[in-house]
Design an enzyme around this catalytic site. Structure first.
Site, PDB file in Angstrom:
ATOM      1  N   GLY A  74      -9.728 -10.335   1.868  1.00 51.93           N
ATOM      2  CA  GLY A  74      -9.361 -11.067   0.664  1.00 51.93           C
ATOM      3  C   GLY A  74      -9.616 -12.566   0.759  1.00 51.93           C
ATOM      4  O   GLY A  74      -9.279 -13.216   1.749  1.00 51.93           O
ATOM      5  N   GLU A 180      -1.621  -2.628  -4.064  1.00 51.16           N
ATOM      6  CA  GLU A 180      -0.836  -2.877  -2.836  1.00 51.16           C
ATOM      7  C   GLU A 180       0.279  -3.910  -3.037  1.00 51.16           C
ATOM      8  O   GLU A 180       0.813  -4.458  -2.088  1.00 51.16           O
ATOM      9  CB  GLU A 180      -1.709  -3.303  -1.631  1.00 51.16           C
ATOM     10  CG  GLU A 180      -3.078  -2.679  -1.493  1.00 51.16           C
ATOM     11  CD  GLU A 180      -3.099  -1.159  -1.462  1.00 51.16           C
ATOM     12  OE1 GLU A 180      -3.670  -0.582  -2.410  1.00 51.16           O
ATOM     13  OE2 GLU A 180      -2.537  -0.559  -0.540  1.00 51.16           O
ATOM     14  N   TYR A 182       0.055  -6.884  -4.644  1.00 52.72           N
ATOM     15  CA  TYR A 182      -0.344  -8.298  -4.766  1.00 52.72           C
ATOM     16  C   TYR A 182      -0.212  -8.769  -6.223  1.00 52.72           C
ATOM     17  O   TYR A 182       0.168  -7.991  -7.103  1.00 52.72           O
ATOM     18  CB  TYR A 182      -1.772  -8.487  -4.228  1.00 52.72           C
ATOM     19  CG  TYR A 182      -1.853  -8.322  -2.725  1.00 52.72           C
ATOM     20  CD1 TYR A 182      -1.235  -9.242  -1.876  1.00 52.72           C
ATOM     21  CD2 TYR A 182      -2.507  -7.238  -2.146  1.00 52.72           C
ATOM     22  CE1 TYR A 182      -1.291  -9.083  -0.496  1.00 52.72           C
ATOM     23  CE2 TYR A 182      -2.560  -7.075  -0.765  1.00 52.72           C
ATOM     24  CZ  TYR A 182      -1.945  -8.005   0.056  1.00 52.72           C
ATOM     25  OH  TYR A 182      -1.993  -7.854   1.422  1.00 52.72           O
ATOM     26  N   ARG A 230      -9.525  -2.891  -7.858  1.00 54.75           N
ATOM     27  CA  ARG A 230      -8.702  -1.982  -7.034  1.00 54.75           C
ATOM     28  C   ARG A 230      -7.353  -1.820  -7.716  1.00 54.75           C
ATOM     29  O   ARG A 230      -6.554  -2.759  -7.794  1.00 54.75           O
ATOM     30  CB  ARG A 230      -8.553  -2.533  -5.625  1.00 54.75           C
ATOM     31  CG  ARG A 230      -7.844  -1.537  -4.729  1.00 54.75           C
ATOM     32  CD  ARG A 230      -8.306  -1.619  -3.303  1.00 54.75           C
ATOM     33  NE  ARG A 230      -7.613  -0.633  -2.503  1.00 54.75           N
ATOM     34  CZ  ARG A 230      -7.270  -0.815  -1.245  1.00 54.75           C
ATOM     35  NH1 ARG A 230      -7.577  -1.943  -0.643  1.00 54.75           N
ATOM     36  NH2 ARG A 230      -6.641   0.129  -0.576  1.00 54.75           N
ATOM     37  N   HIS A 268       2.852  -2.881  -0.403  1.00 58.49           N
ATOM     38  CA  HIS A 268       3.145  -3.125   1.017  1.00 58.49           C
ATOM     39  C   HIS A 268       4.635  -2.982   1.312  1.00 58.49           C
ATOM     40  O   HIS A 268       5.021  -2.653   2.421  1.00 58.49           O
ATOM     41  CB  HIS A 268       2.670  -4.513   1.450  1.00 58.49           C
ATOM     42  CG  HIS A 268       1.180  -4.573   1.671  1.00 58.49           C
ATOM     43  ND1 HIS A 268       0.473  -3.548   2.247  1.00 58.49           N
ATOM     44  CD2 HIS A 268       0.278  -5.534   1.386  1.00 58.49           C
ATOM     45  CE1 HIS A 268      -0.808  -3.884   2.304  1.00 58.49           C
ATOM     46  NE2 HIS A 268      -0.955  -5.085   1.789  1.00 58.49           N
ATOM     47  N   ALA A 270       6.589  -0.784  -0.061  1.00 55.87           N
ATOM     48  CA  ALA A 270       7.030   0.602  -0.282  1.00 55.87           C
ATOM     49  C   ALA A 270       7.551   1.187   1.023  1.00 55.87           C
ATOM     50  O   ALA A 270       7.032   0.892   2.102  1.00 55.87           O
ATOM     51  CB  ALA A 270       5.874   1.435  -0.815  1.00 55.87           C
ATOM     52  N   ARG A 304      -6.537   7.370   4.338  1.00 59.32           N
ATOM     53  CA  ARG A 304      -6.580   8.444   5.336  1.00 59.32           C
ATOM     54  C   ARG A 304      -7.783   9.381   5.172  1.00 59.32           C
ATOM     55  O   ARG A 304      -7.659  10.610   5.280  1.00 59.32           O
ATOM     56  CB  ARG A 304      -5.252   9.232   5.345  1.00 59.32           C
ATOM     57  CG  ARG A 304      -4.090   8.443   5.937  1.00 59.32           C
ATOM     58  CD  ARG A 304      -4.195   8.206   7.454  1.00 59.32           C
ATOM     59  NE  ARG A 304      -3.879   9.419   8.208  1.00 59.32           N
ATOM     60  CZ  ARG A 304      -4.757  10.033   9.015  1.00 59.32           C
ATOM     61  NH1 ARG A 304      -5.976   9.531   9.195  1.00 59.32           N
ATOM     62  NH2 ARG A 304      -4.402  11.096   9.679  1.00 59.32           N
ATOM     63  N   GLN A 355      -2.506  -0.305  15.516  1.00 57.06           N
ATOM     64  CA  GLN A 355      -2.070  -1.184  16.597  1.00 57.06           C
ATOM     65  C   GLN A 355      -2.918  -2.434  16.803  1.00 57.06           C
ATOM     66  O   GLN A 355      -2.378  -3.469  17.173  1.00 57.06           O
ATOM     67  CB  GLN A 355      -1.959  -0.383  17.901  1.00 57.06           C
ATOM     68  CG  GLN A 355      -0.631   0.318  18.021  1.00 57.06           C
ATOM     69  CD  GLN A 355      -0.550   1.203  19.250  1.00 57.06           C
ATOM     70  OE1 GLN A 355      -0.582   2.421  19.157  1.00 57.06           O
ATOM     71  NE2 GLN A 355      -0.461   0.601  20.415  1.00 57.06           N
ATOM     72  N   GLN A 427      -2.612  10.208  29.320  1.00 59.15           N
ATOM     73  CA  GLN A 427      -1.421  10.137  28.460  1.00 59.15           C
ATOM     74  C   GLN A 427      -1.717  10.604  27.025  1.00 59.15           C
ATOM     75  O   GLN A 427      -0.817  11.016  26.311  1.00 59.15           O
ATOM     76  CB  GLN A 427      -0.893   8.698  28.412  1.00 59.15           C
ATOM     77  CG  GLN A 427      -0.465   8.145  29.764  1.00 59.15           C
ATOM     78  CD  GLN A 427       0.808   8.800  30.288  1.00 59.15           C
ATOM     79  OE1 GLN A 427       1.834   8.830  29.637  1.00 59.15           O
ATOM     80  NE2 GLN A 427       0.725   9.341  31.497  1.00 59.15           N
TER      81      GLN A 427
END
Ligand code: NAP
Ligand code: SF4
Length: 690
Positions: A74, A180, A182, A230, A268, A270, A304, A355, A427
């Site tokens: 952005g 989102e 904004y 968007r 964001h 939510a 996703r 992460q 792991q």
């Protein structure tokens, strides 16, 4: 084209034809070469002009990797719109020069690029914030000023000016960020817009700001310039829009002159997860498909979507015209080319962990990727073919070892990877069985394919010692021997009802009442693992997941924001999760994912205990001291998730003479901060230098 199915390394079925993904999209005045959009993702490089060569290399690599359309992070149209103080802005002719590096780097490879115009509104973390109404957001400390009529009109002009400057910088278009949560989303929904003037009230008024922006931009830039909007298809906040309102906005935007309609899901703030790894793949695509029925402009699905099978299925079913992925293209810049050349099993899959990307952005650090440390570091972490091939031993087949081994081999070294167990993955083999972490299978699959492809000599079931390594004449030895779980040092802690997290995740029987000692990432993971009913399929079916989080499953939802009451099954175990610290449990978890884990355990009545001292294990359970009192927790099983200890026996002592050079990486180097992000990065950085 006919689709042929073949089993992949996981035994899942993959199609070998991705005709819909690879089909060009004709927009009349321009053509996008395929249906893959790299969605906007703030990397942190956008905000300073001197970082644009790095940004150009980052986007250039994705364009080279075959993506059809890229959308930048952005860029604000003015000072009030900054997300962070002095964030990337385009409102002056002097701002365009660095952007030319980016557009040139992308066009060189035949891809198109849009600049996203983002006004943060009340999400801005700076003192100039403005919004529809003066209501503070829960995720910023700054209370916004209500925008006056005059300021709204000036802001519309700012958007148009910014779009015009973007055109001069060589962009193929702009994306207007309207989702989102904004600024424009704040105007579109009653959640923040409580105005009574021509910009508030019924949807026709609330959408006026967004519609006027599109009209102003179209007028300024002409017809041959992409305007993508968007739009939030599902707000997931109270007093959010209904689907009927979303469709009304979409149709008005189309009439105002947009070229493409992109999907946003959830604000964001939510409290329903929309992108973390436990969200089922393509969970929200039916909402996009619903909107698509009511407009004629091409519609982009998002959230996703990370592998070609999912993308192809969406496009083939006509649910969207394009698919948007941001994080999956950080994870693998060559996603599209690999898809096009039938090398899907070589894709380094985004595991939706957040992460190194979003968590970094929220900490004001440069974004990267846990599985691909080169992301946004393309000019710094470079894998150059070696002119002096060496004989390298990597000991330990966890992610640190596999990262080092495969990159060293790719560079032309002769690499042997020793693994004491009968499989690689370390792991990650434990993580992949945790509900909602099924994506971790993909990372193991990726590395296995890389091991094969780069010619690493993999020796499973082989525990090597120093003598063997020296005998085989290795030039370099990389010690990536990982960790062992830390035990509990109290009375009777070796009793059979005391298990390590590794034993539990490998399937050891566990009773109905459980004490989980240690509330780090693994304590949370183990608690979620123990809450999963035995017959629950993995990954969790979408309908069950939606019910659990209270999302209206009807794509044509009439509920405001798309909420319905959540339905949670009674827990199958009573779990006590505890730590010695007095801080709230789970505060050390990822910024953008920790809240999901905390909410999940709360919903399942896990009892969180802090400031606990562990006293003794007895046949009756676990004695602890809590709030100054001794207390017996009547539990059947005690699971120890108290961190790890490094395994580093192979490392020579200081001053000891060895024939090879020894290096240590990952958990073997530092168990205290064991994490996959550091492990993979250390493996990659070392391999780039050897
Ligand atoms: P961790 O985050 O270091 O947590 C260890 C826990 O054990 C802490 O709650 C600590 O709390 C407790 N503890 C430490 N020493 C102890 C002792 N001697 N006796 C009793 N309790 C002790 O380690 P982890 O949970 O094993 O996770 C390891 C790493 O894996 C993390 O750093 C993370 O990077 C990664 N990981 C992340 C996630 C995620 O973010 N979702 C999930 C899994 C793993 P007290 O000292 O207060 O008792
Ligand atoms: Fe995906 Fe995690 Fe990489 Fe982000 S850090 S792009 S979520 S794998």
């Amino acid at each position: 084209m006919q689709q042929v199915a073949k089993p992949n390394i996981k035994g899942f079925i993959m199609t070998t034809s991705y005709a819909n993904i690879l089909k060009p999209l004709h927009l009349g005045f321009t053509t996008i070469k395929n249906r893959v959009v790299m969605g906007s993702m703030h990397t942190g490089l956008e905000d300073r002009f001197y970082n644009y060569p790095k940004l150009a290399a980052y986007f250039g690599e994705r364009a080279k990797g075959g993506v059809g359309l890229i959308i930048t992070g952005g860029i604000s149209p003015n000072r009030q719109g900054w997300l962070l103080p002095a964030g990337g802005t385009m409102n002056h002719i002097g701002d365009i020069a660095p952007h030319r590096l980016v557009t040139h780097a992308v066009h060189k490879h035949g891809a198109k690029i849009l600049m996203q115009i983002l006004h943060a509104g009340r999400y801005g973390y700076q003192p100039f914030v403005v919004s529809a109404s003066p209501i503070k957001s829960p995720i910023s400390m700054f209370k916004p000023r209500q925008m006056s009529d005059k300021l709204i009109l000036e802001t519309i002009q700012d958007y148009a000016d910014t779009a015009s400057l973007a055109k001069k910088a060589g962009y193929d278009g702009v994306e207007i960020m309207g989702s989102e949560g904004y600024l424009l989303n704040q105007f579109l929904s009653r959640h923040v817009n409580q105005r009574e003037d021509r910009w508030g009230g019924p949807i026709e008024n609330r959408m006026r700001f967004a519609v006027e922006i599109v009209k102003a931009i179209r007028e300024k830039v002409g017809e041959k310039f992409i305007i993508c909007f968007r739009l939030s298809m599902l707000d997931l906040v109270h007093e959010g829009n209904t689907m009927h309102e979303v469709i009304t906005i979409a149709q008005a935007l189309e009439k105002a002159g947009i070229t493409l309609l992109n999907t946003g899901i959830g604000w964001h703030e939510a409290r329903i997860p929309t992108i973390v790894t436990s969200v089922p793949r393509a969970a929200f695509v039916d909402y996009t498909a619903e909107v698509k029925k009511h407009v004629t402009v091409p519609v982009i699905a998002s959230n996703r979507i990370n592998m070609p099978e999912t993308a192809e299925e969406i496009l083939a079913a006509g649910k969207a015209d394009m698919v948007q992925m941001a994080r999956p293209l950080l994870a693998d810049a060559f996603w599209v080319n690999k898809t096009a050349t039938n090398r899907v099993d070589e894709i380094n899959t985004c595991i939706a962990c957040n992460q190194a990307c979003l968590d970094h952005s929220f900490q004001n650090k440069r974004a990267s990727c846990l599985v691909n440390p080169r992301a946004a570091h393309e000019t710094e972490l470079v894998y150059i073919k070696t002119k002096k091939p060496k004989k390298i031993a990597v000991v330990g087949g966890g992610v640190a070892g596999m990262s080092a081994a495969t990159i060293a081999a790719e560079r032309g070294h002769d690499v042997t990877l020793f693994e004491a167990l009968n499989d690689v993955g370390g792991q990650f083999n434990l993580a992949k069985v945790v509900p909602g972490k099924e994506e971790f299978h993909e990372t193991i699959r990726y590395f296995k394919v890389q091991i094969e492809k780069t010619g690493v000599d993999l020796r499973l079931n082989t525990k090597v010692n120093r003598e063997q390594l020296e005998r085989e004449g290795f030039d370099e030895v990389v010690v990536a021997t990982g960790v062992i779980p830390r035990g509990l040092k109290i009375e009777e802690s070796d009793a059979p009802q005391v298990l390590s997290y590794a034993e539990v995740l490998r399937g050891a029987p566990v009773g109905h009442s459980v004490a989980v000692i240690g509330a780090g990432g693994i304590g949370f993971d183990v608690s979620e693992f123990l809450l999963k009913p035995e017959n629950q399929p993995q990954p969790q079916p979408l309908s069950d997941w939606m019910r659990e989080w209270g999302i209206d499953p009807n794509p044509d939802y009439m509920t405001e924001g798309g909420f319905v009451p959540a339905e949670v099954e009674p827990p199958i175990r009573q779990i006590y999760l505890m730590q010695r610290k007095t801080t709230p449990l789970g505060i050390g978890l990822g910024k953008t994912s920790g809240w999901v884990h905390r909410a999940q355990l709360k919903k399942h009545a896990v009892r969180m205990m802090r400031g606990v001292q562990y006293k003794a294990v007895t046949n009756e359970g676990l004695w602890v001291e809590s709030n100054g009192h001794d207390q017996l927790l009547r539990v059947d099983t005690i699971v120890v998730c108290a961190g790890q200890e490094s395994v580093k026996d192979l490392m020579p002592k200081e001053g000891e003479l060895t024939l090879a050079n020894y290096h240590i990486i990952g958990g073997a180097k530092l168990a205290g901060e064991l994490d996959a992000k550091r492990a993979i990065r250390e493996g990659a950085e070392l391999a780039a230098k050897l």
